[in-house]
Write an enzyme that holds these catalytic residues in place. Sequence first.
Site, PDB file in Angstrom:
ATOM      1  N   GLY A   1      -9.155 -14.611 -35.059  1.00 17.63           N
ATOM      2  CA  GLY A   1      -8.708 -15.088 -36.242  1.00 17.63           C
ATOM      3  C   GLY A   1      -7.295 -15.143 -36.371  1.00 17.63           C
ATOM      4  O   GLY A   1      -6.545 -14.222 -36.374  1.00 17.63           O
TER       5      GLY A   1
ATOM      6  N   VAL B   1      -3.860 -12.862 -42.228  1.00 17.47           N
ATOM      7  CA  VAL B   1      -3.687 -11.418 -41.979  1.00 17.47           C
ATOM      8  C   VAL B   1      -3.606 -11.576 -40.150  1.00 17.47           C
ATOM      9  O   VAL B   1      -2.664 -10.771 -39.786  1.00 17.47           O
ATOM     10  CB  VAL B   1      -5.124 -10.562 -41.905  1.00 17.47           C
ATOM     11  CG1 VAL B   1      -4.892  -9.340 -41.575  1.00 17.47           C
ATOM     12  CG2 VAL B   1      -5.361 -10.571 -43.427  1.00 17.47           C
TER      13      VAL B   1
ATOM     14  N   ASP C   1      -8.685 -18.703 -32.327  1.00 18.85           N
ATOM     15  CA  ASP C   1      -9.583 -19.066 -33.366  1.00 18.85           C
ATOM     16  C   ASP C   1     -10.528 -20.421 -33.040  1.00 18.85           C
ATOM     17  O   ASP C   1     -10.084 -20.979 -32.287  1.00 18.85           O
ATOM     18  CB  ASP C   1      -8.525 -19.424 -34.524  1.00 18.85           C
ATOM     19  CG  ASP C   1      -9.074 -19.637 -36.010  1.00 18.85           C
ATOM     20  OD1 ASP C   1      -8.545 -18.769 -36.724  1.00 18.85           O
ATOM     21  OD2 ASP C   1      -9.836 -20.544 -36.194  1.00 18.85           O
TER      22      ASP C   1
ATOM     23  N   THR D   1     -16.988 -13.662 -50.443  1.00 21.43           N
ATOM     24  CA  THR D   1     -18.009 -13.592 -51.033  1.00 21.43           C
ATOM     25  C   THR D   1     -19.093 -14.448 -51.036  1.00 21.43           C
ATOM     26  O   THR D   1     -18.967 -15.536 -50.997  1.00 21.43           O
ATOM     27  CB  THR D   1     -17.693 -13.449 -52.709  1.00 21.43           C
ATOM     28  OG1 THR D   1     -16.585 -12.552 -53.165  1.00 21.43           O
ATOM     29  CG2 THR D   1     -18.660 -12.779 -53.545  1.00 21.43           C
TER      30      THR D   1
ATOM     31  N   THR E   1     -11.347  -7.417 -44.431  1.00 21.30           N
ATOM     32  CA  THR E   1     -11.755  -6.320 -45.371  1.00 21.30           C
ATOM     33  C   THR E   1     -13.440  -6.548 -45.210  1.00 21.30           C
ATOM     34  O   THR E   1     -13.973  -7.638 -45.425  1.00 21.30           O
ATOM     35  CB  THR E   1     -11.187  -6.822 -46.485  1.00 21.30           C
ATOM     36  OG1 THR E   1      -9.788  -6.895 -46.690  1.00 21.30           O
ATOM     37  CG2 THR E   1     -11.910  -5.907 -47.674  1.00 21.30           C
TER      38      THR E   1
ATOM     39  N   GLU F   1      -5.854  -3.818 -43.607  1.00 20.93           N
ATOM     40  CA  GLU F   1      -4.332  -4.338 -43.746  1.00 20.93           C
ATOM     41  C   GLU F   1      -4.175  -3.938 -45.109  1.00 20.93           C
ATOM     42  O   GLU F   1      -4.975  -4.282 -45.931  1.00 20.93           O
ATOM     43  CB  GLU F   1      -4.345  -5.789 -43.471  1.00 20.93           C
ATOM     44  CG  GLU F   1      -5.376  -6.742 -44.164  1.00 20.93           C
ATOM     45  CD  GLU F   1      -5.090  -7.189 -45.552  1.00 20.93           C
ATOM     46  OE1 GLU F   1      -4.021  -6.921 -45.885  1.00 20.93           O
ATOM     47  OE2 GLU F   1      -5.758  -7.950 -46.125  1.00 20.93           O
TER      48      GLU F   1
ATOM     49  N   GLU G   1       0.909 -10.589 -49.905  1.00 12.42           N
ATOM     50  CA  GLU G   1       1.417 -12.234 -49.490  1.00 12.42           C
ATOM     51  C   GLU G   1       2.923 -12.486 -50.099  1.00 12.42           C
ATOM     52  O   GLU G   1       3.102 -11.840 -51.401  1.00 12.42           O
ATOM     53  CB  GLU G   1       0.593 -13.209 -49.763  1.00 12.42           C
ATOM     54  CG  GLU G   1      -0.795 -13.081 -48.920  1.00 12.42           C
ATOM     55  CD  GLU G   1      -1.747 -14.469 -49.141  1.00 12.42           C
ATOM     56  OE1 GLU G   1      -1.136 -15.600 -49.288  1.00 12.42           O
ATOM     57  OE2 GLU G   1      -2.801 -14.391 -49.101  1.00 12.42           O
TER      58      GLU G   1
ATOM     59  N   ALA H   1      -8.016   0.765 -52.811  1.00 13.04           N
ATOM     60  CA  ALA H   1      -6.674   0.418 -53.282  1.00 13.04           C
ATOM     61  C   ALA H   1      -6.293  -0.979 -53.974  1.00 13.04           C
ATOM     62  O   ALA H   1      -5.706  -0.996 -54.847  1.00 13.04           O
ATOM     63  CB  ALA H   1      -5.969   0.369 -51.908  1.00 13.04           C
TER      64      ALA H   1
ATOM     65  N   CYS I   1      -7.854 -11.227 -51.899  1.00 13.49           N
ATOM     66  CA  CYS I   1      -8.475  -9.654 -51.834  1.00 13.49           C
ATOM     67  C   CYS I   1      -8.969  -9.397 -53.056  1.00 13.49           C
ATOM     68  O   CYS I   1      -9.938  -8.591 -53.126  1.00 13.49           O
ATOM     69  CB  CYS I   1      -7.318  -8.868 -51.117  1.00 13.49           C
ATOM     70  SG  CYS I   1      -7.152  -9.114 -49.557  1.00 13.49           S
TER      71      CYS I   1
END
Length: 477
Positions: free
Chosen positions: A21, A25, A46, A105, A143, A172, A176, A234, A287
């Site tokens: 990836g 991130v 990637d 999502t 995430t 992470e 940004e 968080a 996020c």
Amino acid sequence: MSERQSVFFSKDPIKNICCIGAGYVGGPTMTVIAAKCPHIRVTVVDVSQARIDAWNSPNFDLPIFEPGLLDLVKLTRGRNLFFSTDIDAAIASAEMIFVSVNTPTKTEGFGAGRAADVGFWEQAARRIASIVDESKIVVEKSTVPVRTAESMAKVLHSNKRGIKFQILSNPEFLAEGTAIQDLFNPDRVLIGGLQTDEGMAAMNKLVEVYANWVPREKIITANLWSSELSKLVANAFLAQRVSSINAISALCERSGANISEVARAIGCDSRIGPKFLKASVGFGGSCFQKDILNLTYLCETFGLPEVAHYWDQVIVINDFQKARFAQRIIREMFDNVRAKKIAVLGFAFKKDTGDTRETPAIDVVGSLLVEKADIHVYDPQVKKEQVFSDLEAYNARKNLGIDVKKYVTVETTALAAITGAHAIAILTEWDEFSSLDYEQLYEVMETPAFVFDGRNVLDHAKLERIGFKVYAIGKGM
């Protein structure tokens, strides 16, 4: 101890890392690891040839913008940092594999609209399992929902060669625009693993990597599930603060209070603190919304509907704030913006990034599209193609059937966007928008000239003296 377990207990430090990836991130994180650990070979892979080509471009035209990233890539690329589409080779040679793929999502099926889609993560796990012939440490950098590591362990250990893996969670906590600074000097580094001898040994391997520049007291180890949940919580807490101050901004506008003064007053309370109390048109980014939706889905899944409803209200208020801002533009312009030129300054979800994921600008511009406004967008980092892609997606999602390019123009300067405009809408807090010559701009605009400050970054009193009709977030009538 078998050979297949040697990577967990070996006294030798990690020498070869692979990251699957090369996005927002994976790219910056691996670049910093390469910069701080010149003895470690870091390969970022990637499936997107175009993305890898951008990371490898001779003129360093990187696929993402992040302050400080360019200089680090120039320092490390070709030395101990490499970008490649040869995923299998990178996986096979690495001792530690970071997985930093997208977990959006879900848009359909069970849990659609709330649950995280871990399909890319599963694909990565299956690929790892099919390739390797020795034990590896696999690190969750994406995430992910709580207990994803358990599912991934089942996939990885389904290999028919008896290869053993240790899965770690290393979420992470980057913002940004300040990601490089966050990586250089993190508040904490969280590493989760199984509380077994192998799991503890694997965690220590990752601790040793970060300890090359992060003080040991800032490196926290925990069990897997605590680490996975901590990332969601968080972001939920941060987003909650944004929605809380934005909710109060609506009350300020009705009551005559000033949200900046209210925020300063409550922020002086040491129990509250001043951070994330800046009222705005709403939060965005990859996020906050995704993680809250994931959190609410988890609560529903575990039979906690009251908790799910509580966190869902953070999203409800954010949507309300975006809609409220767009409605105010229309209302103050005499309930008619049809064919009126509106300069939209900023399209990224925040300054110092070109990321437009979940940016409030999409919803605000979308609302103006419905009213057939003549919209001119300027953002110093967002490419024209990205603006149209985002608005076309909004158009399709809302079934509007609007010819986006008929009503939207993407400009290359703020002056071009503003000349001849009836209104300016500040949607991203880029520094340059505060330093524009608004006296000059007033002369090239139609009158009455409106300013709608969705980030509260301008000198409103000065603008009013010039002649602008100014409307800001949380400022009483």
